[in-house]
Design an enzyme around this catalytic site. Sequence first.
Site, PDB file in Angstrom:
ATOM      1  N   ASP A  91      45.572  90.425  27.954  1.00 57.53           N
ATOM      2  CA  ASP A  91      44.577  91.234  27.249  1.00 57.53           C
ATOM      3  C   ASP A  91      44.307  90.566  25.910  1.00 57.53           C
ATOM      4  OD1 ASP A  91      42.989  93.072  25.973  1.00 57.53           O
ATOM      5  OD2 ASP A  91      44.279  94.805  26.393  1.00 57.53           O
ATOM      6  N   TYR A 112      26.175  95.336  22.167  1.00 57.26           N
ATOM      7  CA  TYR A 112      26.509  94.000  22.646  1.00 57.26           C
ATOM      8  C   TYR A 112      25.927  92.896  21.762  1.00 57.26           C
ATOM      9  CZ  TYR A 112      26.700  90.041  25.934  1.00 57.26           C
ATOM     10  OH  TYR A 112      26.920  88.819  26.526  1.00 57.26           O
ATOM     11  N   ARG A 135      11.567  88.163  27.021  1.00 59.63           N
ATOM     12  CA  ARG A 135      12.548  87.255  26.397  1.00 59.63           C
ATOM     13  C   ARG A 135      12.561  85.925  27.154  1.00 59.63           C
ATOM     14  NH1 ARG A 135      18.139  89.775  26.361  1.00 59.63           N
ATOM     15  NH2 ARG A 135      17.424  90.738  24.425  1.00 59.63           N
TER      16      ARG A 135
END
Length: 336
Positions: free
Chosen positions: A59, A154, A291
């Site tokens: 992790d 994000y 985009r």
Amino acid sequence: MTDANENDLILVAGAGGFIGGHLVAELRRRGHRRIRAADLKPLSDWYQTFDDVDNRQLDLRDRSACTEAAASAAAIFNLACDMGGMGFIETHKAECMLSVLINTHLLMAARDARCRRYFYSSSACVYAADKQTRNDMPPLKESDAYPAMPEDGYGWEKLFSERMCRHFREDFGLVTRIARYHNVYGPHGTFEGGREKAPAAICRKVIAAKLSGAKEIEVWGDGEQSRSFTYIDDCLEGTLNLMASDVIEPINIGSDELVTINQLTEMVEDIAGVKFTRRYNLGAPKGVRGRCSDNTLVSQKLGWAPSIRLRDGLEHTYRWIYDQMQLPASTRRVYA
């Protein structure tokens, strides 16, 4: 690839994911013998694994895990983050933001391990929203990230992490390279479960309809939102070219072949030899209106730009997803 030779240790963080798995495969193909692969997922859930690689379930949000992963590494590729297609990042903003812990702790570990070179995978989601309001907007130049107005969640995480890389280079002398990926797709990637991106999602929907005899497929939005999509082989070539370069600023790695989602759907239908009625879901996540990557800078700096046509990449992607969907449900591997 870099000043690393085939006997130097290379860490690929996020190696259990789509791009990370392909990168490990490419490094092996290029003769690198010491590769450490790290990912949060159990090894059984990795997209690709290799027995001659040092595979570790870690992790990387935890600093101690980053210290373990980075130990003795000459080069680090950080591809690790919690992300997916628009259906995921629009509804999991906090989870996406937590990926800042990965890059922060991995930068610290790279500095402490005296790593010679560090790569960070950023995203076109860093670009300012007001530059993406029409489907025919000019392609996005690297300078279009500022004044900052990135994708909420994000995109902010990616932009902040770019700055972290810059300041670790300036303050600690860590050599960093930053790529802004534009919609990478290809085989051995997520195609169901909510994290898939548009090319894989459209392939899955067309294949499912073809196999079931359905007459229509669902398309998110009105289908006129536009994107450029980058095939995985171009992504890998650009990544390794950038890592070996002296380019210190963030740089686009993305196709400049702009298509609407309707055009993307038509390509997939043509590959499949079918045609469906489209049911448009106007309430579904759809992201910015338009985009596309401006490849002026990458062409100047690297003497290279992505060249694989969307149709050609979709052929490979469609065939792979079709084969996966033909497997019995009990034996089919779930990529999520």
